[in-house]
Enzyme design. Structure first.
Site, PDB file in Angstrom:
ATOM      1  N   GLU D  69     -14.830 -12.431   3.890  1.00  0.00           N
ATOM      2  CA  GLU D  69     -14.218 -12.199   2.582  1.00  0.00           C
ATOM      3  C   GLU D  69     -13.999 -10.716   2.313  1.00  0.00           C
ATOM      4  OE1 GLU D  69     -16.897 -14.308   0.109  1.00  0.00           O
ATOM      5  OE2 GLU D  69     -18.376 -12.723   0.002  1.00  0.00           O
ATOM      6  N   SER D  70     -14.562  -9.857   3.147  1.00  0.00           N
ATOM      7  CA  SER D  70     -14.295  -8.426   3.026  1.00  0.00           C
ATOM      8  C   SER D  70     -12.881  -8.073   3.487  1.00  0.00           C
ATOM      9  CB  SER D  70     -15.308  -7.631   3.845  1.00  0.00           C
ATOM     10  OG  SER D  70     -15.313  -8.089   5.191  1.00  0.00           O
TER      11      SER D  70
END
Lengths: 252, 269, 269, 252
Positions: D69-70
């Site tokens: 999700e980064s």
């Protein structure tokens, strides 16, 4: 860009060093360029606007930030780009972003000081048509369309319009309204400069290009054009301005 | 994973008559070679989508491939009109062309919505213009402030086609320079075709480059100089002279037909 | 044009008691030095915004700077809890902390809406959870399809603070590696502060790097190692050992106070 | 990750080559990794999910695409990252995009096959709690919060949950619903595997970790757990799997 009209005029004062010959289009480009304060952030359309912005950057406004709708922010082209997406724009830009981003984060984000627009038709309130001549469903001339104009006209702090003066262009009634005139600060033409009356927003002739009579501008306008009582003559293009403009045109 | 194939195979497989097809590239990386292949394969009844229809759309329209055009600015940048586009709109030749016309900001928001699997995009726009009455745009109210904004329906083409500088053998695509809506149209479309200057073993990192992973692309085809007369940053420049010449070629129906015959139809790939 | 100044000057000028302040950095480039300066200058009643409050927010909360927290995940990544955050929420120490809690997707959409000068962002989310009842989210209907989606109010902090690798003397900011919401928070905020590892004469292009033009930033301040214990890609690594140690330091109110005294308050910049 | 539980068990069949000692956490990680088909695109949370995904990539599924999700797409870390934003993820990724983009274009865009989630509590329908223990306004334990879970649970084609089995975690009633169980395909624990009944979506015990009795799983579950009539024992971790897992853990 400056090839359509080629009638040469003389600066009004032969005793000044600035009395070199120049075309009306050159006077228009110079007058438009002068409107840009140094350091301002400008959303640049192709054609006359691009010429004016790059001239400003080459003369009194080296720190103007040119933003093109192709997503190039801070482009510093050395020659006039033919399209808003020429490779040199990306090469010389501070940042290149996607097209959705340039419109959402940068234009709609409210970060642009000045938007430059051209058009085929303009009305007395600075509304512009770049969509059709004639009826929309059965046009006499199908023009390219609105492109970035609707949102440029809405989101830049002020709008400058650059357009050649003629009754065909300055019309009583637009065939189509592609963008709103609400934020138009000045209309710069080859004959003069029009600015909105602060109360009514109607465009008023406030400046004349060198050697042009107010009557000629009224005649070239398709509505009864108001002339400011103190209508002034523009300072003619200076040698440095003309040299810079011609260098840009030649390097194209 | 994208399959790496030939351009003619890819077009045969991905594009069908009647499809909604978007060929994108904002001045840069316009997939001309793919457009020519569509013409050679005689695709018909296409709804063509593109922010800035230029020469390749003039050609597709003039050759009768299109039924409808969804666009925001249809001109020859820095030159003037698109003569075949105008002939279609003004005279219905070779066939009438239905128009759905947007602003650039509206098209960009519609592509971003499509890529995001949202049914609509939101913007502050279209107001104060006659466009709103002529296109697909609706008012939407902010549930927090009550402000009214514009909503545009998401663009979800059947096929998205773009050109890029290169891909590796797994179909990972790398592009740089002006990015336009290249990534958005690939991600918004049901199927996607990326033509590239070259297929390489390894994608060397380049400043400013974006990578589209191969698993998000349907097909990749090598098409050297496939953007010409548009350009591929780092490979060749925009052929500004051709854009100027096109005006004369396209001004006349017969001259246009002859040019297409000699330069597109008669060319085997 | 951003002015390049010192960190203490920038914080003094840009951040006031009661402001809504977002310090962002998604694991990477977290502006720890700027957070410490906020603590040293004794800012109070802040509404702190951040997707992933971690150690620096634990410190700000534990030192009593915050009145409210807007967030989506508040933990010590890979380690566990944020002890000071928990003490504030569970025991009101040193002061009660109001919470506005989102999902990551909701916060990201809210920042993007803020950067775009839109009053709300749209996403498919929050449904099927208890979050919707506990936060600021509203239903919005697609005017074309009738589908119901979630709307989140745009985030428009008074001040956005991020760390980046470097800036030039005009305040143009360059960052690379994980980009997080760094650009969005700068563009969404009324005022912005970017701390950088170094100020350089020229920003050499770097693959994967983004540039934020100086004219879109309020102030830039040099803060070498200003992200530690987070990291600055290409300068230093994440101090994973410190994150693990922090758990013990922050577990105890006195030990926390002593650590802050020795390592933050007593440090002159 | 695999440090919490350290009770060693033996594979059930001493006559196989696989009868090496392994912990329950190792069995859980291996069982989770095996669920990933080669080539699938996986949205990876940190902790147990990251361990399982990287183990899959190191063993039977080298072409799994890990999306964090980064904003790192196609990351290929050589050691287990401590956070979802470790630098190695960006260095080894095919592409790094912004956080708004990873959620909008990639997760919500419907491009992810499998989402891996952990949680503090799970109910019989696979709904998860990672927000609070106790009352929301006056929590006994304030947990980190939902993070990416609400939309991961909603947009990935299927969800795998990895969680240690205990009555505190497997509860009759969640204190807070952070994400929906609608797309949960399997819950992999240190004691067994639960899968939803296709008709009712209630989780049913379908596999047992090596050496674990069904009764022990029922006892560790806070609701009356249904046991599939044909409940099978998982294949014990193989030597190669254990070696790869331990190499990953050691390189952390």
């Amino acid at each position: 860009m400056s090839r359509g009209a080629s009638s040469h005029v003389r600066g009004p004062a032969p005793d000044t060093a600035r009395a070199a010959a120049f075309t009306r289009d050159e006077a228009m480009a110079v007058a438009a360029a002068r409107r840009l304060a140094n350091g301002s952030v400008v959303f640049v359309g192709i054609g006359l606007p691009s010429t004016a912005c790059n001239l400003a950057r080459a003369t009194h406004a080296p720190d103007c930030v040119l933003v093109y709708e192709s997503g190039t922010i801070g482009a510093k082209p050395t020659r006039l780009p033919l399209s808003i997406g020429d490779g040199e724009l990306a090469e010389t830009a501070d940042a290149v972003v996607s097209v959705p981003e340039i419109f959402a984060y940068w234009l709609q984000g409210g970060r642009i000081d000045v938007g430059f627009l051209g058009a085929a038709q303009i009305d007395r309130f600075g509304n512009l048509n770049s969509t059709v001549i004639g009826d929309y469903e059965h046009p006499k001339v199908r023009l390219p369309g609105a492109g970035g104009a609707p949102e440029i006209a809405r989101h830049c702090r002020e709008i400058l319009v650059v357009i050649r003066h003629s009754p065909r262009a300055f019309v009583e009634r637009l065939d189509f309204r592609s963008s709103s005139g609400e934020r138009v600060a000045a209309v710069i033409t080859d004959l003069g400069v029009l600015e909105p009356d602060p109360a009514t927003r109607e465009l008023v002739l406030t400046e004349l290009q060198p050697g042009v009579e107010a009557g000629a501008v009224v005649e070239a306008t398709g509505w009864p054009l108001r002339v400011a009582p103190d209508v002034a003559e523009c300072e003619p293009p200076g040698d440095a301005e003309l040299a810079a403009l011609r260098a840009l045109e030649e390097a194209r | 994973m994208a399959h790496v194939t030939t351009l003619s195979e890819a077009v045969r497989e991905l594009v069908h008559d009647g499809d909604v097809v978007a060929l994108e590239g904002f001045t840069h990386l316009i997939p001309h070679a793919a457009g020519h292949e569509l013409i050679r394969q005689g695709r018909r009844d296409l709804t063509l989508v593109r922010m800035t229809p230029d020469v390749v759309y003039d050609q597709l329209i003039g050759m009768g491939c299109a039924r409808k055009l969804v666009f925001s600015w249809g001109g020859n940048p820095g030159v003037g009109s698109l003569r075949r586009f105008r002939d279609a709109v003004e005279n219905g030749w070779p066939a009438p062309l239905e128009l759905e016309e947007h602003s650039h900001a509206g098209m960009a928001a519609a592509y971003a919505a499509g890529a995001s699997n949202l049914p609509f995009g939101v913007l502050r726009g279209y107001d104060g213009t006659d466009l709103a009455a002529r296109t697909r745009v609706a008012a939407i109210e902010c549930p927090f402030t009550g402000e009214r904004l514009a909503a545009v329906p998401a663009l979800r083409p059947d096929v998205g086609v773009v050109h890029a500088q290169r891909a590796d053998r797994k179909g990972n695509v790398q592009l740089w320079g002006i990015l336009g809506v290249q990534r958005e149209v690939v991600l918004a479309s049901r199927r996607s075709l990326v033509t590239v200057e070259e297929v390489v073993d390894e994608l060397e990192p380049v400043p400013g480059a974006a990578v589209i992973p191969g698993w998000a692309v349907t097909a990749v085809a090598e098409a050297p100089r496939g953007a010409h007369p548009s350009y591929a940053h780092g490979y060749y420049d925009r052929d500004n002279a051709f854009y100027a010449e096109w005006d004369a070629i396209a001004s006349d129906r017969d001259r246009f037909a002859a040019w297409m015959e000699a330069n597109v139809l008669a060319v085997a790939r």
